[in-house]
Motif scaffolding. Structure first.
Motif, PDB file in Angstrom:
ATOM      1  N   SER A  79     137.644  37.209  39.296  1.00 44.01           N
ATOM      2  CA  SER A  79     138.153  38.508  38.878  1.00 44.01           C
ATOM      3  C   SER A  79     137.905  38.799  37.401  1.00 44.01           C
ATOM      4  O   SER A  79     138.229  39.878  36.928  1.00 44.01           O
ATOM      5  N   TYR A  80     137.345  37.841  36.656  1.00 42.43           N
ATOM      6  CA  TYR A  80     137.136  38.021  35.224  1.00 42.43           C
ATOM      7  C   TYR A  80     135.817  38.730  34.943  1.00 42.43           C
ATOM      8  O   TYR A  80     134.866  38.632  35.716  1.00 42.43           O
TER       9      TYR A  80
ATOM     10  N   ASP B  56     137.245  40.287  28.832  1.00 41.95           N
ATOM     11  CA  ASP B  56     138.630  39.976  29.224  1.00 41.95           C
ATOM     12  C   ASP B  56     139.205  38.906  28.304  1.00 41.95           C
ATOM     13  O   ASP B  56     138.501  37.997  27.862  1.00 41.95           O
TER      14      ASP B  56
ATOM     15  N   VAL C 206     141.656  35.840  28.402  1.00 39.85           N
ATOM     16  CA  VAL C 206     142.142  34.975  29.477  1.00 39.85           C
ATOM     17  C   VAL C 206     142.718  33.679  28.909  1.00 39.85           C
ATOM     18  O   VAL C 206     142.356  33.256  27.811  1.00 39.85           O
TER      19      VAL C 206
ATOM     20  N   TYR D  16     143.329  29.613  28.509  1.00 43.79           N
ATOM     21  CA  TYR D  16     142.633  28.333  28.664  1.00 43.79           C
ATOM     22  C   TYR D  16     143.495  27.260  28.020  1.00 43.79           C
ATOM     23  O   TYR D  16     144.412  27.554  27.269  1.00 43.79           O
TER      24      TYR D  16
ATOM     25  N   TYR E  12     144.485  31.589  24.296  1.00 46.85           N
ATOM     26  CA  TYR E  12     143.771  32.719  24.891  1.00 46.85           C
ATOM     27  C   TYR E  12     142.414  32.909  24.231  1.00 46.85           C
ATOM     28  O   TYR E  12     142.265  32.717  23.022  1.00 46.85           O
TER      29      TYR E  12
ATOM     30  N   LYS F 213     138.684  35.468  24.347  1.00 46.20           N
ATOM     31  CA  LYS F 213     137.975  36.656  24.822  1.00 46.20           C
ATOM     32  C   LYS F 213     136.631  36.194  25.368  1.00 46.20           C
ATOM     33  O   LYS F 213     135.844  35.529  24.678  1.00 46.20           O
TER      34      LYS F 213
ATOM     35  N   VAL G  42     136.319  28.793  34.909  1.00 49.34           N
ATOM     36  CA  VAL G  42     137.017  30.008  35.337  1.00 49.34           C
ATOM     37  C   VAL G  42     138.153  29.684  36.301  1.00 49.34           C
ATOM     38  O   VAL G  42     139.255  30.224  36.176  1.00 49.34           O
TER      39      VAL G  42
ATOM     40  N   SER H 221     141.214  28.556  34.484  1.00 48.61           N
ATOM     41  CA  SER H 221     141.815  29.671  33.747  1.00 48.61           C
ATOM     42  C   SER H 221     142.585  30.585  34.694  1.00 48.61           C
ATOM     43  O   SER H 221     143.690  31.034  34.383  1.00 48.61           O
ATOM     44  N   GLU H 222     142.008  30.848  35.866  1.00 46.79           N
ATOM     45  CA  GLU H 222     142.693  31.696  36.839  1.00 46.79           C
ATOM     46  C   GLU H 222     143.999  31.053  37.298  1.00 46.79           C
ATOM     47  O   GLU H 222     144.990  31.740  37.520  1.00 46.79           O
TER      48      GLU H 222
ATOM     49  N   ALA I 166     146.507  31.602  34.557  1.00 43.22           N
ATOM     50  CA  ALA I 166     146.956  33.004  34.548  1.00 43.22           C
ATOM     51  C   ALA I 166     147.966  33.260  35.660  1.00 43.22           C
ATOM     52  O   ALA I 166     148.931  33.998  35.481  1.00 43.22           O
TER      53      ALA I 166
ATOM     54  N   GLN J  68     151.567  32.095  34.516  1.00 44.15           N
ATOM     55  CA  GLN J  68     152.062  32.435  33.187  1.00 44.15           C
ATOM     56  C   GLN J  68     153.348  33.239  33.311  1.00 44.15           C
ATOM     57  O   GLN J  68     153.346  34.359  33.814  1.00 44.15           O
TER      58      GLN J  68
END
Length: 126
Positions: free
Chosen positions: A2-3, A7, A9, A11, A20, A22, A51, A54-55, A58, A61
């Motif tokens: 979805s990134y 964005d 995101v 990490y 975070y 970019k 990714v 990271s997802e 997210a 969070q």
């Protein structure tokens, strides 16, 4: 995935802290996973991170004051009820695991404020 480029995101840095970045670009590595290149939003350091991890960060969070629902307590915490809503009083992501568990302080079913680790929560849909 979805990134997209641009964005911001989450990490996990080499010290284990959630930061975070970019996103500036993506690359598929030899095992087929997609990683992103990015720039840390505070330190401006270069970031290279998967990714899918990271997802996962997210997805879990939360912040103080969020209402969350206990979805699994792994049998360790008898003061918490599955599908019950709790409000976060404090949180510690340094104890974060990629299975969605982390240290959180909430008021339990008995009215005590306690720290819990190894408990999975999800955000309450409004």
């Amino acid at each position: 995935m979805s990134y997209k480029v641009g964005d911001i995101v989450p990490y996990r840095n080499t010290r284990g802290n959630v930061k975070y970045a970019k996103i500036t670009s993506f690359k598929t590595v030899s095992n087929g996973d997609v990683w992103f290149y990015g720039i840390d939003t505070v330190t401006k350091a270069n970031v290279w991170y998967p990714v899918h991890k990271s997802e996962t960060l997210a997805e879990y969070q939360f912040k103080i004051g969020d209402e969350i629902i206990c979805i699994e307590n792994m049998g360790r915490e008898n003061e918490l009820t599955i599908d019950e809503t709790y409000t976060i009083l404090s949180i510690d992501y340094s104890d974060f695991k990629f299975d969605g568990t982390f240290l959180v302080s909430i008021k339990n079913d008995e009215g005590d404020i306690c720290d819990y680790g190894g408990v999975r929560f999800k955000t309450k849909k409004t």
